[in-house]
Motif scaffolding. Structure first.
Motif, short mmCIF file in Angstrom:
data_model
loop_
_atom_site.label_atom_id
_atom_site.label_comp_id
_atom_site.label_asym_id
_atom_site.label_seq_id
_atom_site.Cartn_x
_atom_site.Cartn_y
_atom_site.Cartn_z
N SER A 226 0.85 -1.19 0.00
CA SER A 226 0.00 0.00 0.00
C SER A 226 0.89 1.25 0.00
O SER A 226 2.12 1.16 0.06
N ARG A 227 0.26 2.41 -0.01
CA ARG A 227 1.02 3.67 -0.01
C ARG A 227 1.77 3.88 1.30
O ARG A 227 2.67 4.71 1.38
N THR A 228 1.41 3.13 2.34
CA THR A 228 2.11 3.23 3.62
C THR A 228 3.25 2.23 3.73
O THR A 228 3.84 2.08 4.80
N LYS A 229 3.55 1.54 2.66
CA LYS A 229 4.63 0.55 2.58
C LYS A 229 4.33 -0.72 3.37
O LYS A 229 5.22 -1.53 3.62
N LEU A 230 3.08 -0.90 3.75
CA LEU A 230 2.67 -2.14 4.40
C LEU A 230 2.02 -3.07 3.38
O LEU A 230 1.55 -2.61 2.33
N PRO A 231 1.99 -4.38 3.64
CA PRO A 231 1.37 -5.30 2.68
C PRO A 231 -0.04 -4.88 2.33
O PRO A 231 -0.83 -4.52 3.20
N ALA A 232 -0.35 -4.93 1.04
CA ALA A 232 -1.64 -4.42 0.56
C ALA A 232 -2.76 -5.46 0.63
O ALA A 232 -3.92 -5.10 0.79
N VAL A 233 -2.42 -6.73 0.49
CA VAL A 233 -3.46 -7.77 0.53
C VAL A 233 -3.83 -8.02 1.99
O VAL A 233 -2.97 -8.29 2.83
N ARG A 234 -5.09 -7.93 2.28
CA ARG A 234 -5.55 -8.03 3.66
C ARG A 234 -5.44 -9.46 4.18
O ARG A 234 -5.63 -10.42 3.44
N SER A 235 -5.16 -9.56 5.46
CA SER A 235 -4.98 -10.88 6.07
C SER A 235 -6.29 -11.67 6.06
O SER A 235 -7.35 -11.14 6.41
#
Length: 291
Positions: free
Chosen positions: A27-36
């Motif tokens: 994501s734009r926050t540099k966290l994984p984009a696919v939700r758990s």
């Protein structure tokens, strides 16, 4: 219709995978984009993809183009991608050189190389939005992650970690290939650098003469923040996580420490999605107040 940032990230992720480097959307926050897939489960889980479903962050990383396209299709909000470090055959090591919070990682690395008699080889290099650099190196095996252990502004992304890939757009800006480095092969990390990046020996129980020296202040700070989160009780978990994440970003450790803080929060019973959102909020807050 996918947004241009999403299309660009997917395209460059596919090109990166052609080099044998596993990727996954961010994501734009540099966290994984696919939700758990476990976000609504009543109990936390340590699943790293054994369930067979996507949404496990760096453990989703793959070089399969069809799988990469499928992951991006699950997260149309993705504007970047991560590159998993420490995976065979390259065992990628990302040397993250920051130039913010008063640190100059590039100068610190040059000084480190001079003191220990090694030279950094030409290799693929990525410009970060803050003006820093990511150096891509290979290693004979997995290298541990560290923040500031090698010097101020020098973080190492190794096994279980990831670097943001070129062509990504984040809230801070774009990650771009350094001109002239795209065609470089992935260079082996200097052996002296790998030795320095190895985990420190366990501290000696002795407190007298000959006792082991204390850990690097940044490493001690990181351990203290993780312990602060792990000690959270029900009703204070989110607040303590947010405080710890803000302090991590204040110290220049936020990006390196974010996955560990999320993991610590999950161990206290906080949902992974909520924990990741809290850490991301802290990152956005600190980015907004940076000059």
């Amino acid at each position: 219709m996918p947004r241009p940032d999403h299309i660009r990230a997917l395209h460059t992720a596919l090109l990166t995978a052609l080099r044998g480097l596993p990727v996954f959307p961010l994501s734009r926050t540099k966290l994984p984009a696919v939700r758990s897939p476990h976000r609504d489960e009543p109990r936390s889980t340590d699943c790293r993809g054994e369930c067979g479903r996507p949404g496990h962050g760096v453990y989703d990383a793959t070089t399969d183009p069809d799988r990469i396209r499928a992951l991006f299709a699950m997260a149309p909000w993705a504007t970047g991608y991560g590159i998993a470090c420490g995976r065979a055959p390259h065992h990628l090591v990302g040397v993250d050189l920051d130039v913010k919070h008063g640190a100059d990682g590039m100068a610190a690395l040059a000084a480190l190389a001079g003191r220990h008699g090694f030279a950094m080889p030409p290799t693929v290099t990525v410009r970060t939005p803050s003006g820093g650099r990511h150096l891509w190196l290979t290693a004979p095996g997995p290298v541990p992650n560290s923040a500031g252990r090698l010097g101020p502004g020098i973080d190492v992304r190794g096994a279980g970690g990831y670097v943001v890939g070129p062509g990504s757009r984040t809230v801070a800006g774009h990650y771009l290939l350094e001109p002239g480095t795209a065609r470089h092969p992935l260079a082996p990390a200097p052996p002296a650098l790998l030795l320095l990046a190895a985990p420190p020996a366990p501290p000696s129980p002795s407190t007298g003469e000959g006792a082991a020296p204390p850990r690097h202040p940044a490493e001690k700070r990181a351990a203290a923040l993780i312990r602060f989160v792990l000690d959270s009780r029900e009703g204070e978990r989110n607040g303590r996580l947010f405080w710890a994440a803000c302090r991590a970003y204040d110290a220049g450790l936020g990006d390196a420490l974010a996955p560990a803080l999320v993991t610590a929060a999950v161990h206290t019973g906080l949902g992974e999605r909520e924990a990741a959102a809290t850490v991301a909020s802290a990152g956005r807050l600190r980015a907004a107040v940076e000059p």
